[in-house]
Design an enzyme around this catalytic site. Structure first.
Site, PDB file in Angstrom:
ATOM      1  N   GLU A 145       0.800  -1.074   0.005  1.00 48.63           N
ATOM      2  CA  GLU A 145      -0.102  -0.100   0.098  1.00 48.63           C
ATOM      3  C   GLU A 145       0.875   1.190   0.054  1.00 48.63           C
ATOM      4  OE1 GLU A 145      -2.168  -3.109   2.551  1.00 48.63           O
ATOM      5  OE2 GLU A 145      -0.327  -2.445   1.778  1.00 48.63           O
ATOM      6  N   LEU A 149      23.674 -26.443  -0.806  1.00 44.67           N
ATOM      7  CA  LEU A 149      22.084 -26.181  -0.514  1.00 44.67           C
ATOM      8  C   LEU A 149      21.689 -24.743  -0.687  1.00 44.67           C
ATOM      9  CD1 LEU A 149      21.053 -29.180   1.822  1.00 44.67           C
ATOM     10  CD2 LEU A 149      20.674 -29.084  -0.747  1.00 44.67           C
ATOM     11  N   GLU A 175      15.074 -31.028   0.972  1.00 46.99           N
ATOM     12  CA  GLU A 175      15.744 -31.736   0.120  1.00 46.99           C
ATOM     13  C   GLU A 175      16.710 -32.685   0.867  1.00 46.99           C
ATOM     14  OE1 GLU A 175      17.579 -30.064  -3.257  1.00 46.99           O
ATOM     15  OE2 GLU A 175      16.271 -28.203  -3.603  1.00 46.99           O
TER      16      GLU A 175
END
Length: 361
Positions: A47, A202, A289
């Site tokens: 907003e 990762l 994972e």
């Protein structure tokens, strides 16, 4: 509202732990005055961005309509209340897709707008907004993250050869898509078996991202090597353990990790308690994972909400599976899934499947 939803989607990788929100301000006749999307946590919400955009364009928003994909906030958090900014700007009407599930807001934003004489309508785009913020809704309403498990396998369901070799079952296109799913998550979860076998980072490398997700490691006996590749400067690393080792814990924390002791009665990490703790740490979406053992434990305990599975057009035969759990005694015990989408990524097929009824909260 569709334009506001598109803006919200553009902030998919940016806003965590805040929700992804878009806002479009128009005249009564539909002329665009300003638009914006929520920025990083601690920065402007949608907003405010839309009001700033209207000002930059030289437009007054007095008497205008604001289309926003989530109820304007009414509390002082990292930023001030958006509903107050809309009231001060002279907005006449607010059309919101859906209410904010945050207990600090939940209807209070709408109430404050109405008390100021602003007309409030809700409903358009509700399903899309909720889906875009499924992890935020999960954390607020269930007090756990939305858990999404990613797996890559051959057509016969094997994730690696018997000797552990798995690079690469799927194509570069599928791997890049997997990194995009990592990027949208607040945190990536893996197990110590994967760390010891593959020494992965990762992190997100194959797609551009404005932020790296935290890394969560299940390591019951604190076997993480101090020179492991997962120690990346500046990244949040949470290690959940079950067996105390003060010296090793001190060494891991000296490398920048946070070690959390959460043992269950079996001397392993209490996975359900871990999810509650991650929610307390503002994790909305948890991307898993891991190997077949941790995958199986999470599935067996009913902690996985959604699966993203990449299927390569090849057969491996004997090898390692996607998840080790069971054996089941009858088919009625199988985890019921609903296919949400399919897509071709190079030669590979991506299937997104959700546990039936899991998104009803």
């Amino acid at each position: 509202m569709q334009q506001a939803l598109a803006l919200a989607a553009q902030s998919l990788l940016l806003t965590s732990p805040n929700p992804r929100v878009g806002c479009v301000i128009t005249t009564h006749s539909g002329q665009l005055l300003g638009q914006g999307a929520t920025q990083r946590a601690g920065e402007a919400h949608a907003e405010i961005m839309a009001l700033r955009d209207a000002q930059a364009r030289g437009h007054s928003v007095v008497g205008a309509t604001a289309y926003v994909t989530l109820e304007p906030c009414s509390h002082q958090g990292r930023t001030g209340p958006c509903c107050d900014a809309l009231i001060a700007a002279g907005i006449r009407q607010v059309v919101a897709a859906i209410g904010d599930p945050n207990p600090l807001v939940t209807g209070q934003g709408f109430a404050r707008l109405r008390a100021a004489g602003i007309e409030v309508k809700t409903g358009p785009g509700a399903a899309e907004s909720r889906e875009l913020n499924i992890g935020f809704f999960s954390r607020m309403l269930r007090q756990t993250p939305w858990v999404r498990m990613k797996m890559a396998a051959s057509l016969d369901g094997k994730t690696a050869l018997d000797n552990g070799v798995s690079q690469w079952i799927t194509s570069p296109a599928a791997r890049a898509d997997g990194h995009a799913w990592r990027a949208r998550a607040c945190a990536v979860l893996t197990g110590i078996g994967t760390v010891l076998a593959d020494n992965p980072k990762l992190d997100v490398r194959l797609v551009e991202t404005p932020r790296q997700p935290a890394l969560v490691l299940v390591d019951s006996h604190l076997q993480t090597q101090l020179d492991a590749a997962l120690f990346i400067p500046g990244r949040t690393l949470l290690i959940y353990a079950a067996v105390s080792d003060a010296a090793k814990q001190m060494a891991l924390e000296a490398r920048g990790a946070t070690v959390v002791m959460l043992p269950n009665v079996s001397g392993k990490v209490d996975l359900a308690a871990m999810l509650r703790d991650l929610a307390h740490r503002e994790v909305n979406e948890l991307h898993v994972e891991a190997g077949e053992k941790l995958n199986g434990s999470l599935i067996r305990e009913g902690l996985v909400d959604e699966f993203v599975v990449y299927i390569a057009p090849k057969l491996i035969g004997q090898g390692r599976g996607m998840a080790h759990f069971g054996p089941l005694q009858n088919l009625a015990q199988a985890v019921p899934l609903e296919f949400k989408s399919t897509a071709m990524l190079g030669p590979d097929l991506r299937v997104v499947a959700r546990v039936c009824g899991r998104d009803v909260f």
